[in-house]
Design a protein around this motif. Structure first.
Motif, PDB file in Angstrom:
ATOM      1  N   GLU A   1     -31.996 -45.330  21.931  1.00 47.60           N
ATOM      2  CA  GLU A   1     -31.632 -44.668  20.673  1.00 47.60           C
ATOM      3  C   GLU A   1     -30.442 -45.390  20.028  1.00 47.60           C
ATOM      4  N   LYS A   2     -29.480 -45.762  20.849  1.00 45.66           N
ATOM      5  CA  LYS A   2     -28.285 -46.399  20.289  1.00 45.66           C
ATOM      6  C   LYS A   2     -28.573 -47.815  19.792  1.00 45.66           C
TER       7      LYS A   2
ATOM      8  N   ARG B   1     -34.217 -41.460  15.150  1.00 47.81           N
ATOM      9  CA  ARG B   1     -34.160 -40.009  15.035  1.00 47.81           C
ATOM     10  C   ARG B   1     -35.052 -39.332  16.068  1.00 47.81           C
TER      11      ARG B   1
ATOM     12  N   LYS C   1     -33.485 -39.534  19.338  1.00 51.78           N
ATOM     13  CA  LYS C   1     -32.363 -38.610  19.432  1.00 51.78           C
ATOM     14  C   LYS C   1     -32.854 -37.221  19.833  1.00 51.78           C
ATOM     15  N   SER C   2     -34.012 -36.853  19.293  1.00 48.13           N
ATOM     16  CA  SER C   2     -34.538 -35.537  19.630  1.00 48.13           C
ATOM     17  C   SER C   2     -34.969 -35.475  21.085  1.00 48.13           C
TER      18      SER C   2
ATOM     19  N   SER D   1     -39.438 -31.377  27.429  1.00 48.93           N
ATOM     20  CA  SER D   1     -38.094 -30.892  27.656  1.00 48.93           C
ATOM     21  C   SER D   1     -38.172 -29.480  28.184  1.00 48.93           C
TER      22      SER D   1
ATOM     23  N   ILE E   1     -42.872 -32.050  22.855  1.00 48.01           N
ATOM     24  CA  ILE E   1     -42.702 -32.484  21.468  1.00 48.01           C
ATOM     25  C   ILE E   1     -43.380 -33.842  21.318  1.00 48.01           C
ATOM     26  N   THR E   2     -44.158 -33.997  20.282  1.00 50.05           N
ATOM     27  CA  THR E   2     -44.666 -35.337  19.990  1.00 50.05           C
ATOM     28  C   THR E   2     -44.120 -35.767  18.643  1.00 50.05           C
ATOM     29  N   GLN E   3     -43.640 -36.978  18.593  1.00 48.20           N
ATOM     30  CA  GLN E   3     -43.119 -37.538  17.348  1.00 48.20           C
ATOM     31  C   GLN E   3     -43.952 -38.783  17.059  1.00 48.20           C
TER      32      GLN E   3
END
Lengths: 350, 459
Positions: free
Chosen positions: A14-15, A83, A86-87, A113, A161-163
């Protein structure tokens, strides 16, 4: 074409994305069986070429394609990926894969999660580690003797969660013309001081320069002067009509060159520009001739320093009046193969 | 003429503020409707696809509440309600959150009185709001209003068999995963799992394809719901912007959110409440086929969301719609002439005029584009010191340089004055008193004058 992997280190990934996103919204991502490369080439400003070792971020990595070394080239929106990652920061398990939906290729993140739910209050289930090892939260929270009335309603909430982030698959010919900049050997190489310091001082200089300059046309964009010598000194300065300020760091380290990395061996090290610059520094290293200097765009520099969130081991290489190259290492120093983000920052003429 | 006044405590002022800022996300106007039993504040959005209302119960919510009508004016039955319309902005600027939050601040509110001045002997009708603050400071606001016919959305509770109830906190966790720029949120049940999906219909082509918003779905176990009576694989969706606004407000109330609906293209209703305040949202939905991906073709003009007038205001003088607020610190005790409930003829909300059906034109398709600001009112960006690494935006920030890095955003007047005086000293050395004189005038020379310009004067 197939890509699937577990993400072992969501935070680092993420970073990295967030750091790159500050340069440009879109990156070229090259997945191969050996490593993952992210390259950001903005229309103007600093380029970043990064090479991440698989074990820095991934686990159970599968990458297959018809190309050489199973290469897959993608164009990805960094902000969306950053993003989405991050989630996943509190997730127990995160997978990434390349899929298609409506004929649009997607990088799909599946995030598992689990959250402990109380009465309108939530405690995120992060593995609590202390000197006794893993501490099993679940047992204690479900123990009625421990909880009493307030804890009676605690239970685990499993969320998936799926992104899906739309990406573009690039043909090898699309990226064939992109090459990492080739520059001459640098005059000075030096371990940078903590980037948090560098950033706050640079940003302040930039503000002062902006505030004391009348017009803000592109011509007058604030420039910072960065100079260093082979005796552990680094200077950042700003000059406008109204002011001249500089900050000087001393006692920094100049890494030694590794002769095995050069074709000419020891002789190449002796002929290296940095060896000459060392001699020019004089007996006490204070001679002006031993300094190499670049003039860099202050706003661009602020975007580059965004990398401080992920890397605290940074070597700056200065080619006098030409470029600053920053090698930002990620992960342990002991690893043979290291993940590294390389920034190419060009110098402006005075 | 109706007599209407109430008094609320500071905590209730905060609740009114939260309700008003939630309504502000639907429409810029709000409607007030008062009856002996309740006060209802509502907004209907301009495309008439979303109706949001907050019902404040007369006995539970208020410290004092009085509503009565007099039949003096004519022979006919006096109306049992009074209604008006006004701009939300005007009320929001009165019920500010910070006045309530900072208990230590001198302007913190200790009590709030509301009074309708519409008596026959009044020259002009006004809504008077008095905030009693510390140190006997009283702020009086006199608002003009517009009497109006208030529309309510009708919702067929019996005909909406599908319901689920879940804590606002759970929904907030779901909403937080959604990315910006998506338009709709869809939910459905499949194998004991409820999935919320945020997506957009807009299909970009070519290079633009990677600018398409992230498609996010969040799957919860059906046990996480307090109640979940919905049909398998029935997809339904509402604008994600409205959903966010509702969830954010529900979370401030720590309430359990109940949603009832029948099928796509029919209204859905979301309700929650506690402590004498009930929130009720009626939203037009969009049906989606089993795969969300096919949703783009499923949109047809909706027929279901109808609105009916429930009350007709009888305010005698129609105040101009322009709003005028005055603030004075008149230290005068307001008459608190309402003390609780005054018996009035029973009021039946269900009875009034025949429902007037209004088609909501192209309700589902013209749902407002969800330009959701992640930094908006209810979702303060997560506190994350990672932000220190973001590039500075030098263009937007004032030309102010302060040394304290931690409070870099805060304005420090001493820093300017210090800089000014330093600059003044420099200036004096160069120019003597001439510069000093000019400095005192309104067109003072900025302390940052360029040396090159100054040289010009010497030469």
């Amino acid at each position: 074409m197939r890509f699937k992997s577990r993400i072992k280190s969501v935070t680092i990934f993420e970073k990295v994305c967030a750091s790159l996103a500050s340069l440009n919204p879109i990156a070229w991502c090259r997945l191969t069986e050996d490593d993952v490369q992210f390259t950001v080439i903005p229309d103007k400003g600093t380029q970043c070429w990064s090479r991440l070792q698989l074990e820095t971020i991934f686990d159970k990595y599968i990458c297959q394609s018809a190309s050489e070394k199973n290469t897959i080239n993608l164009e990805i929106p960094l902000q969306a990926l950053s993003r989405a990652l991050k989630s996943a920061s509190n997730a127990t398990d995160v997978w990434i894969k390349l899929t298609k939906r409506d004929n649009v290729p997607m990088l799909s993140l599946t995030i598992h999660s689990s959250t402990y739910v109380g009465n309108n209050s939530v405690v995120t289930a992060e593995p609590i580690t202390d000197e006794f090892g893993e501490f099993d939260v679940d047992i204690d929270l479900n123990d009625p003797a421990f909880g009493g009335a307030g804890y009676g309603q605690h239970r685990e909430r499993q969320t998936v969660i799926t992104q899906d982030i739309p990406v573009k698959v690039l043909h090898p010919s699309d990226v064939g013309g992109l090459h990492e900049p080739k520059l001459r050997e640098p005059d000075i190489h030096i371990y940078m001081p903590g980037l948090a310091q560098v950033k706050s001082i640079s940003d302040r200089f930039t503000k002062l320069a902006t505030a004391t300059t009348v017009s803000t046309s592109a011509k007058n964009a604030p420039r910072l002067e960065m100079s260093a010598n082979m005796y552990g000194a680094l200077k950042i300065a700003v000059k406008t009509d109204a002011l001249s300020i500089s900050s000087l760091w001393t006692n920094l380290l100049n890494p030694d060159l590794d002769a095995t990395q050069f074709e000419g061996g020891e002789q190449a090290v002796r002929d290296h520009p940095s060896t000459r610059m060392k001699e020019l520094g004089g007996p006490d290293g204070q001679n002006e001739a031993g300094w190499a200097k670049v003039r860099i765009d202050a706003k661009d520099w602020s975007r580059v320093l965004s990398v401080g969130r992920v890397s605290n081991r940074v070597i700056g290489c200065i080619i006098d009046d030409m470029a600053l190259i920053m090698y930002c290492w990620i992960g342990n120093q002991d690893d043979d193969e290291e993940s590294c983000l390389t920034y190419y920052i060009s110098s402006f003429s005075a | 003429m109706p007599m209407f006044n109430f008094t609320i405590a500071p905590s209730a002022v905060a609740q009114v503020h939260d309700a008003l800022s939630c309504l502000a996300r639907f429409d810029e106007n709000i409607s007030l409707e008062a009856s002996a039993q309740e006060l209802r504040i509502s907004s209907l959005n301009s495309s008439r696809t979303a109706y949001a209302s907050f019902i404040f119960n007369a006995t539970n919510f208020f410290d004092k509440y009085h509503f009565s009508t007099s039949s003096r004016s004519s022979g006919r039955e006096p109306p049992k309600t009074w209604a008006c319309k006004l701009q939300n902005r005007a009320l929001l600027s009165i019920f500010k959150k910070r006045q309530v939050d900072n208990k230590e601040k001198e302007n913190s509110v200790e009590r709030c009185d509301f009074e309708l001045q519409a008596g026959a002997d009044e020259t002009e009708c006004r809504l008077v709001i008095r905030l009693y603050c510390r140190f006997s400071v009283i702020k009086t606001y006199r608002l003009t209003y517009e009497s109006a016919e208030v529309l309510h959305a009708t919702f067929d509770k019996q005909g909406s068999p599908h319901t689920w109830t879940v804590s606002a906190r759970t929904l907030r966790d779901v909403v937080e995963y959604f990315g910006p720029k998506t338009e709709h949120v869809d939910w459905s049940l499949h194998d004991d799992k409820v999935t919320f999906t945020s997506y957009t219909d807009k299909i970009q082509v070519g290079r633009e394809i990677i600018r398409q918003p992230t498609h996010t779905s969040v799957t919860l176990n059906h046990q996480d719901f307090d109640e979940c009576k919905i049909e398998q694989d029935l997809h339904i969706s509402i604008p994600v912007k409205d959903f966010r606004s509702i969830v954010a407000h529900a979370d401030t109330m720590k309430a359990n959110v109940k949603t009832a609906y029948s099928r796509g293209h029919r209204p859905a209703q979301i309700t929650y409440g506690s402590g004498g305040l009930t929130a009720e949202f009626t939203l037009m939905t969009k049906g989606t086929s089993s795969t969300v991906a096919d949703s783009s073709r499923a949109a047809t003009p909706a027929q279901g969301l109808s609105v009916r007038p429930t009350s007709r205001s009888t305010a005698s003088s129609l105040a101009p719609s322009a709003l005028r607020t005055t603030q004075s610190d008149v230290v005068a005790a307001a008459e608190a002439n309402g003390n609780g409930l005054v018996p009035t003829p029973s009021h039946d909300v269900g009875q009034p005029a025949k429902p007037k059906l209004l088609n909501a034109p192209s309700a589902s398709t013209s749902a407002p584009p969800a330009s959701v600001n992640p930094d908006s009112l209810f979702f303060p960006a997560a506190e994350d010191n990672d932000q220190q690494w973001d590039p500075q935006n030098f263009d937007d920030e004032p030309d102010m340089v302060t040394w304290d890095n931690t409070g870099a955003r805060s304005f420090d007047p001493s820093a300017i004055s210090a800089r000014r005086s330093r600059a003044a000293e420099d200036g004096r050395a160069l120019f003597g008193s001439a510069l000093e004189d000019r400095r005192s005038g309104p067109f003072e020379i900025a302390p940052t004058q360029r040396l090159s310009q100054i040289k010009g004067i010497f030469d």
